[in-house]
Scaffold this active site. Structure first.
Site, PDB file in Angstrom:
ATOM      1  N   THR A  46      81.049  16.751  65.323  1.00 54.39           N
ATOM      2  CA  THR A  46      81.153  15.653  64.357  1.00 54.39           C
ATOM      3  C   THR A  46      81.008  16.159  62.937  1.00 54.39           C
ATOM      4  O   THR A  46      81.534  15.561  61.992  1.00 54.39           O
ATOM      5  CB  THR A  46      80.091  14.588  64.667  1.00 54.39           C
ATOM      6  OG1 THR A  46      80.242  14.169  66.027  1.00 54.39           O
ATOM      7  CG2 THR A  46      80.194  13.387  63.750  1.00 54.39           C
ATOM      8  N   TYR A 134      76.308  22.705  75.675  1.00 55.61           N
ATOM      9  CA  TYR A 134      77.163  21.579  75.272  1.00 55.61           C
ATOM     10  C   TYR A 134      78.463  21.663  76.057  1.00 55.61           C
ATOM     11  O   TYR A 134      79.246  22.606  75.879  1.00 55.61           O
ATOM     12  CB  TYR A 134      77.391  21.674  73.765  1.00 55.61           C
ATOM     13  CG  TYR A 134      78.285  20.633  73.135  1.00 55.61           C
ATOM     14  CD1 TYR A 134      78.613  19.440  73.777  1.00 55.61           C
ATOM     15  CD2 TYR A 134      78.800  20.842  71.862  1.00 55.61           C
ATOM     16  CE1 TYR A 134      79.429  18.498  73.172  1.00 55.61           C
ATOM     17  CE2 TYR A 134      79.616  19.908  71.239  1.00 55.61           C
ATOM     18  CZ  TYR A 134      79.926  18.735  71.909  1.00 55.61           C
ATOM     19  OH  TYR A 134      80.742  17.813  71.306  1.00 55.61           O
ATOM     20  N   LYS A 162      74.035  18.771  76.867  1.00 50.89           N
ATOM     21  CA  LYS A 162      74.735  17.627  76.287  1.00 50.89           C
ATOM     22  C   LYS A 162      76.028  17.476  77.064  1.00 50.89           C
ATOM     23  O   LYS A 162      76.915  18.342  76.987  1.00 50.89           O
ATOM     24  CB  LYS A 162      75.012  17.843  74.798  1.00 50.89           C
ATOM     25  CG  LYS A 162      75.801  16.704  74.165  1.00 50.89           C
ATOM     26  CD  LYS A 162      76.243  17.042  72.738  1.00 50.89           C
ATOM     27  CE  LYS A 162      77.127  15.922  72.180  1.00 50.89           C
ATOM     28  NZ  LYS A 162      77.688  16.278  70.856  1.00 50.89           N
ATOM     29  N   VAL A 204      73.157  12.089  72.377  1.00 48.66           N
ATOM     30  CA  VAL A 204      73.570  12.729  71.130  1.00 48.66           C
ATOM     31  C   VAL A 204      74.749  11.917  70.619  1.00 48.66           C
ATOM     32  O   VAL A 204      75.810  11.894  71.231  1.00 48.66           O
ATOM     33  CB  VAL A 204      73.949  14.201  71.325  1.00 48.66           C
ATOM     34  CG1 VAL A 204      74.331  14.826  69.984  1.00 48.66           C
ATOM     35  CG2 VAL A 204      72.793  14.979  71.952  1.00 48.66           C
TER      36      VAL A 204
END
Length: 292
Positions: A46, A134, A162, A204
């Site tokens: 992001t 991740y 994540k 998250v």
């Protein structure tokens, strides 16, 4: 460091000329903190980390640490090169980060053995620093399966995952096989509630940049078993969750943050500005200057 609750994957504001806008970034961090987030991730997907220059990384981490208050700060340090990932992780630890978010290496297509060696090398470079693996196959082309993740759990520094596969069956299997002391985090806002229902311990979030207070309320209601409240919050937030992914993240998010008065909507190429249709959709869901 416990990575439970709401963690917000921060956007990186840019000026109209494309430079990192540190004053706006600090404002965004304070906005998220005031909304009750448990922690933030700087330099994640992001945050357009793939386009951030090396000297800019250190400045963003420092600004985040200075502005985060009691929130935990995790730094995205992943790349497809193990040596680069190890060096960024070492630097994040030296600056004072509480953990590192390490995406599975993209493009190279490593085997499970290569994944284990990658995370071992990163852990060796930053002894004692908790790592969050991740998994985001839509961006990396590689799915971290529950079987491959089982190998990573053998590394004591891999503290959490994540999970952004979008596959609830896979998320449920990870939760079922989660070793004691390890943490599963949803990486998708729209799957936070069902992920927590099957065993995740937090989220998250992209959404939390724009509406941290409401996002935190959803996560806490879900974690505390207040089912009716969590469902109501999820349903109320779902149109905005969907709008924020109408185009590639963080294109709609930047438009939303501009509407809220938090920062401009500039992105770095190859990402381009949100379409008018996306802006109109966000305008129907967010008040102009609502966070100013």
């Amino acid at each position: 460091m416990t990575f439970t609750g709401l963690w917000v994957a921060l956007a990186t504001p840019f000026t109209s000329t494309g430079d990192v806008d540190l004053p706006a970034f600090r404002r965004l961090v304070r906005h998220v903190a005031a909304g009750g987030a448990d922690g933030v991730v700087v330099l994640g997907s992001t945050g357009e980390a793939a386009t951030i220059l090396d000297p800019e990384r250190d400045a963003l981490v420092e600004a985040c640490l200075e502005s985060a208050g009691p929130m935990g700060v995790v730094v995205g340090t992943g790349s497809n090169a193990t040596r680069q990932t190890a060096e960024w992780t070492r630097r994040a630890q030296a600056q004072g980060a509480r953990g590192a978010l390490v995406v599975t290496p993209y493009y190279n297509k490593p085997t499970p053995e290569g994944l284990r060696a990658h995370y071992e090398a990163v852990a060796w470079a930053a002894p004692g620093l908790p790592l969050i693996a991740y998994n985001v196959p839509g961006r990396t082309g590689l799915n971290l399966t529950p079987a491959a993740l089982a190998g990573l759990w053998e590394n004591p520094q891999v503290a959490a995952v994540k999970e952004s596969s979008g596959n609830l069956a896979q998320i449920a299997e990870i939760a079922r096989t989660l070793p004691p002391g390890k943490i599963l985090l949803s990486g998708d806002d729209n799957l936070a509630l069902p992920s927590i229902a099957v065993g995740a311990s937090g989220l998250v979030s992209v959404l939390g940049n724009a509406v941290p207070r409401e996002t935190a309320a959803l996560v806490r209601a879900a974690l505390e078993g207040r089912r009716a409240e969590a469902i109501a919050l999820h349903q109320a937030l779902l149109p905005l969750m969907d709008a924020l992914f109408a185009e590639s993240n963080p294109i709609p998010l930047k438009a939303a943050l501009e509407r809220l008065g938090l920062c401009g909507s500039t992105l770095r190429l190859p990402l381009t500005s949100a379409s008018q249709a996306t802006r109109d959709r966000l305008a129907s869901l967010l008040p102009a200057g609502g966070a100013a």
